[in-house]
Design a protein around this motif. Sequence first.
Motif, PDB file in Angstrom:
ATOM      1  N   LYS A  15       0.860  -1.176   0.000  1.00 28.61           N
ATOM      2  CA  LYS A  15       0.000   0.000   0.000  1.00 28.61           C
ATOM      3  C   LYS A  15       0.901   1.231   0.000  1.00 28.61           C
ATOM      4  CE  LYS A  15      -3.415   2.550   2.563  1.00 28.61           C
ATOM      5  NZ  LYS A  15      -4.035   2.800   3.846  1.00 28.61           N
ATOM      6  N   SER A  17       1.216   5.399   0.117  1.00 30.31           N
ATOM      7  CA  SER A  17       0.586   6.674   0.467  1.00 30.31           C
ATOM      8  C   SER A  17       1.535   7.799   0.091  1.00 30.31           C
ATOM      9  CB  SER A  17       0.298   6.741   1.967  1.00 30.31           C
ATOM     10  OG  SER A  17      -0.571   5.706   2.361  1.00 30.31           O
ATOM     11  N   PHE A  19       2.236  11.916   0.546  1.00 32.86           N
ATOM     12  CA  PHE A  19       1.931  13.041   1.413  1.00 32.86           C
ATOM     13  C   PHE A  19       2.496  14.322   0.805  1.00 32.86           C
ATOM     14  CE2 PHE A  19       2.141   9.232   3.952  1.00 32.86           C
ATOM     15  CZ  PHE A  19       0.982   9.305   4.690  1.00 32.86           C
ATOM     16  N   ASP A  24      -4.230  17.205   0.765  1.00 36.78           N
ATOM     17  CA  ASP A  24      -4.442  15.944   1.457  1.00 36.78           C
ATOM     18  C   ASP A  24      -3.616  14.822   0.834  1.00 36.78           C
ATOM     19  OD1 ASP A  24      -6.256  17.163   3.152  1.00 36.78           O
ATOM     20  OD2 ASP A  24      -8.008  16.529   2.006  1.00 36.78           O
ATOM     21  N   ALA A  25      -3.323  13.839   1.654  1.00 38.11           N
ATOM     22  CA  ALA A  25      -2.575  12.666   1.202  1.00 38.11           C
ATOM     23  C   ALA A  25      -3.393  11.881   0.178  1.00 38.11           C
ATOM     24  CB  ALA A  25      -2.238  11.778   2.391  1.00 38.11           C
ATOM     25  N   TYR A  26      -2.690  11.164  -0.683  1.00 41.49           N
ATOM     26  CA  TYR A  26      -3.328  10.258  -1.624  1.00 41.49           C
ATOM     27  C   TYR A  26      -2.924   8.847  -1.213  1.00 41.49           C
ATOM     28  CZ  TYR A  26      -5.214   8.219  -5.812  1.00 41.49           C
ATOM     29  OH  TYR A  26      -5.966   7.461  -6.668  1.00 41.49           O
ATOM     30  N   GLU A  27      -3.920   8.005  -0.904  1.00 46.09           N
ATOM     31  CA  GLU A  27      -3.612   6.705  -0.294  1.00 46.09           C
ATOM     32  C   GLU A  27      -4.209   5.514  -1.033  1.00 46.09           C
ATOM     33  OE1 GLU A  27      -3.268   7.456   4.292  1.00 46.09           O
ATOM     34  OE2 GLU A  27      -5.156   8.333   3.564  1.00 46.09           O
ATOM     35  N   ASP A  28      -4.565   5.655  -2.289  1.00 47.16           N
ATOM     36  CA  ASP A  28      -5.238   4.580  -3.017  1.00 47.16           C
ATOM     37  C   ASP A  28      -4.349   3.871  -4.035  1.00 47.16           C
ATOM     38  OD1 ASP A  28      -7.594   5.054  -1.623  1.00 47.16           O
ATOM     39  OD2 ASP A  28      -8.296   6.526  -3.074  1.00 47.16           O
ATOM     40  N   TYR A  60       6.877  15.818  -2.286  1.00 42.64           N
ATOM     41  CA  TYR A  60       6.036  14.818  -1.636  1.00 42.64           C
ATOM     42  C   TYR A  60       6.905  13.844  -0.856  1.00 42.64           C
ATOM     43  CZ  TYR A  60       7.411  11.792  -5.527  1.00 42.64           C
ATOM     44  OH  TYR A  60       8.135  11.084  -6.442  1.00 42.64           O
ATOM     45  N   LYS A  63       5.043   6.740   1.801  1.00 39.75           N
ATOM     46  CA  LYS A  63       5.040   5.705   2.826  1.00 39.75           C
ATOM     47  C   LYS A  63       4.618   4.400   2.160  1.00 39.75           C
ATOM     48  CE  LYS A  63       2.633   4.403   7.080  1.00 39.75           C
ATOM     49  NZ  LYS A  63       1.564   4.825   8.021  1.00 39.75           N
TER      50      LYS A  63
END
Length: 92
Positions: A15, A17, A19, A24-28, A60, A63
């Motif tokens: 996964k 992420s 930042f 906002d973070a993008y986590e998809d 950016y 993670k």
Amino acid sequence: SVIVVNDTNKTATIKVSLFFADKDAYEDIVWTVAPKRVRCFRMNNPDDMSGYIVPLETQYAMKLESSQKIVVQYGRLDNRQTNLAYYTTLAY
């Protein structure tokens, strides 16, 4: 680009992420790396980024959370000038 080495006997599901300083973070983002394989993911390739387009010239942080132990090498090319600069970092 991000180079991922999976030296385990199971597929690694990762996964990702991203930042940013001003949004906002993008986590998809999800990556998979087969057992005993290496795979390169390019940050400027929407196919590698689950359809997300990483904005150019945007700071950016990233993670990674993996289902298996992996080795990751991150490389970045600064091509804003004729004297290109490429640097890498390595993480376990």
